[in-house]
Enzyme design. Structure first.
Site, PDB file in Angstrom:
ATOM      1  N   ASN A 122      22.458 -13.702  -1.493  1.00  0.00           N
ATOM      2  CA  ASN A 122      23.705 -13.338  -2.165  1.00  0.00           C
ATOM      3  C   ASN A 122      23.974 -11.836  -2.145  1.00  0.00           C
ATOM      4  O   ASN A 122      25.119 -11.413  -2.183  1.00  0.00           O
ATOM      5  CB  ASN A 122      23.687 -13.841  -3.621  1.00  0.00           C
ATOM      6  CG  ASN A 122      22.362 -13.602  -4.312  1.00  0.00           C
ATOM      7  OD1 ASN A 122      21.314 -14.048  -3.841  1.00  0.00           O
ATOM      8  ND2 ASN A 122      22.398 -12.904  -5.426  1.00  0.00           N
ATOM      9  N   GLN A 177      25.140 -19.667  -1.251  1.00  0.00           N
ATOM     10  CA  GLN A 177      25.920 -18.649  -0.523  1.00  0.00           C
ATOM     11  C   GLN A 177      26.188 -19.053   0.921  1.00  0.00           C
ATOM     12  O   GLN A 177      27.055 -18.469   1.577  1.00  0.00           O
ATOM     13  CB  GLN A 177      25.206 -17.289  -0.562  1.00  0.00           C
ATOM     14  CG  GLN A 177      25.140 -16.661  -1.945  1.00  0.00           C
ATOM     15  CD  GLN A 177      26.492 -16.210  -2.478  1.00  0.00           C
ATOM     16  OE1 GLN A 177      27.488 -16.121  -1.750  1.00  0.00           O
ATOM     17  NE2 GLN A 177      26.548 -15.938  -3.773  1.00  0.00           N
ATOM     18  N   HIS A 218      32.181 -22.716  -7.033  1.00  0.00           N
ATOM     19  CA  HIS A 218      33.033 -21.522  -7.219  1.00  0.00           C
ATOM     20  C   HIS A 218      32.833 -20.450  -6.167  1.00  0.00           C
ATOM     21  O   HIS A 218      33.580 -19.472  -6.161  1.00  0.00           O
ATOM     22  CB  HIS A 218      32.871 -20.967  -8.637  1.00  0.00           C
ATOM     23  CG  HIS A 218      31.565 -20.302  -8.947  1.00  0.00           C
ATOM     24  ND1 HIS A 218      31.455 -18.947  -9.065  1.00  0.00           N
ATOM     25  CD2 HIS A 218      30.330 -20.806  -9.188  1.00  0.00           C
ATOM     26  CE1 HIS A 218      30.193 -18.636  -9.386  1.00  0.00           C
ATOM     27  NE2 HIS A 218      29.501 -19.757  -9.455  1.00  0.00           N
ATOM     28  N   CYS A 269      24.409  -8.677 -12.023  1.00  0.00           N
ATOM     29  CA  CYS A 269      24.660  -8.093 -13.340  1.00  0.00           C
ATOM     30  C   CYS A 269      25.222  -9.165 -14.247  1.00  0.00           C
ATOM     31  O   CYS A 269      26.304  -9.056 -14.767  1.00  0.00           O
ATOM     32  CB  CYS A 269      25.587  -6.898 -13.239  1.00  0.00           C
ATOM     33  SG  CYS A 269      27.094  -7.224 -12.346  1.00  0.00           S
TER      34      CYS A 269
HETATM   35  N1  PLP Z   1      22.100 -19.334  -5.971  1.00  0.00           N
HETATM   36  C1  PLP Z   1      22.713 -18.278  -5.413  1.00  0.00           C
HETATM   37  C2  PLP Z   1      22.199 -17.732  -4.118  1.00  0.00           C
HETATM   38  C3  PLP Z   1      23.826 -17.701  -6.024  1.00  0.00           C
HETATM   39  O1  PLP Z   1      24.429 -16.653  -5.455  1.00  0.00           O
HETATM   40  C4  PLP Z   1      24.280 -18.253  -7.253  1.00  0.00           C
HETATM   41  C5  PLP Z   1      25.435 -17.641  -7.969  1.00  0.00           C
HETATM   42  O2  PLP Z   1      25.514 -16.447  -8.121  1.00  0.00           O
HETATM   43  C6  PLP Z   1      23.614 -19.354  -7.795  1.00  0.00           C
HETATM   44  C7  PLP Z   1      22.524 -19.867  -7.122  1.00  0.00           C
HETATM   45  C8  PLP Z   1      24.045 -19.985  -9.094  1.00  0.00           C
HETATM   46  O3  PLP Z   1      25.177 -20.793  -8.911  1.00  0.00           O
HETATM   47  P1  PLP Z   1      26.115 -21.170 -10.160  1.00  0.00           P
HETATM   48  O4  PLP Z   1      26.853 -19.923 -10.522  1.00  0.00           O
HETATM   49  O5  PLP Z   1      27.025 -22.239  -9.635  1.00  0.00           O
HETATM   50  O6  PLP Z   1      25.237 -21.679 -11.235  1.00  0.00           O
END
Ligand code: PLP
Length: 368
Positions: A138, A166, A188, A310
């Site tokens: 991410n 991601q 999302h 953050c």
């Molecule tokens: N895994 C990764 C790599 C993410 O970037 C995120 C969200 O930032 C998540 C898991 C968590 O997903 P959610 O916001 O749908 O709980």
């Protein structure tokens, strides 16, 4: 309202088609478990969404279990029994915190998991170990070699979970051939709503839900389905074509990185030596705290993130960049993440605001 949004990896804007589908579905009572007509119509909509997500990730529809998001999907996956567990050191908090005693596998300077370390570690474990490695990071966008990783875990009789939150819609994913037991997905990040996601779980593997209750999702995840969210996720998955995403975002990434490389020669772009998502650039401006850059860009009408997550509104130092050996530079890293609505003008606007700060020299709020 900000004019330039370059924080798609935090959350992407809701797509128009998703918004319309969700609004259309709002109103009638709709519990997909009800046997009357209302319930049956809701059930059909859930199954349409399931089929759409399954098509996008190359799974069978029955392998999709709806959850409240990527966090829950990861948590469920990591409850799978195992003799020992390893995760990469660059996983999202959703994985790190769900496997607090897991062994952390190192990554190289480009942010790619050390395959020899994985092989060696598995060689010292009894069969039946568990491994979790993300499809794409991410913060840096670095893509992991999932096919090689799956080859190694299969040879050692370990199961493999992949956080593909991601990766979805940004790179091809084919669950049927990836060699993983499970994938975590989130709505999302692809233009769907927040609060909905899915665990893709290999047929025949038992699910380990976090709560107890009704028999929804074939007894694999209790709770009345988030119908509106699921409908939005289904439409977003249909629209999230990774080839289209790549064709749109890659030239913008090249435009940005070329310009910053020429005009800010001591800036460091993380993971540049590895395969990366087309939309993500993690860049450090030596001598400037990430927060300073985020605030200066915000004032210039450009929304980006600090390199680190953050989630509580406070920027923490990035464990991802630290694992890549970034040292003090980690505190100066920001993340720029584009998407389907990003234009070349947005990139110019960001570059100009960022370069203005860069050219002010180290007298402007330097790191002590
Ligand atoms: N895994 C990764 C790599 C993410 O970037 C995120 C969200 O930032 C998540 C898991 C968590 O997903 P959610 O916001 O749908 O709980």
């Amino acid at each position: 309202m900000l004019d330039t949004y370059l924080d798609y990896n935090a959350t992407a804007p809701l797509r128009d088609g998703v918004r319309r589908a969700m609004i259309d579905a709002m109103g009638p009572p709709a519990n997909p478990s009800s046997v009357h007509g209302y319930g049956q119509r809701a059930r059909l909509m859930v199954e349409d969404a399931r089929a759409s997500i399954a098509r996008r990730v190359g799974s069978m529809p029955e392998e999709i279990i709806f959850t409240s998001g990527g966090t829950e999907a990861n948590a469920m996956a990591l409850r799978q029994p195992c003799s020992a567990m390893a995760i990469s050191g660059i996983e999202h908090a959703a994985v790190l915190e769900s496997a607090p005693s897991a062994h952390h596998l190192p990554v190289d300077a480009a942010g790619v998991v050390d395959l020899t370390a994985l092989d060696d570690w598995l060689g010292q474990q009894p069969r039946g170990a568990g491994v979790a490695i993300m499809a794409a990071n991410n913060e840096t966008g670095v893509i992991q070699p999932m096919a090689e990783i799956a080859g190694i875990t299969a040879r050692h009789g370990a199961w493999l979970h992949c956080d593909a939150v991601q990766g979805l819609g940004k790179m091809p994913l084919d669950f049927s051939t990836m060699g993983v037991s499970s994938l975590a997905l989130s709505g999302h990040k692809i233009g769907g709503p927040t609060g909905v996601g899915a665990l893709v779980l290999k047929e025949g593997m038992p699910a380990h839900p976090l709560s107890r209750g009704g028999g929804q999702e074939k007894n694999r995840r209790p709770g009345t389905e988030n119908l509106i969210g699921i409908i939005g996720f289904g439409v977003a998955a249909m629209l999230a074509d990774p080839e289209v995403f790549e064709a749109h975002c890659r030239p913008l990434q090249q435009q940005l990185e070329h310009r910053l490389g020429v005009e800010a020669p001591d800036a460091v772009i993380f993971g540049q030596a590895a395969r990366r998502l087309a939309n993500t650039t993690s860049i450090a401006m030596p001598g400037r705290l990430a927060e300073t850059q985020v605030m200066a860009l915000d004032l210039a009408g450009v929304a980006i993130s600090a390199g680190a997550a953050c989630s509580s509104g406070k920027v923490r130092s990035s464990h991802v960049l630290e694992a890549m050996g970034a040292g003090d530079l980690a505190a100066s890293a920001i993340r720029i993440s584009s998407g389907w609505d990003t234009t070349a003008n947005d990139i110019d606007r960001l570059a100009e605001a960022w370069l203005r700060l860069y050219k002010q020299g180290s007298s402007f709020n330097p790191i002590d």
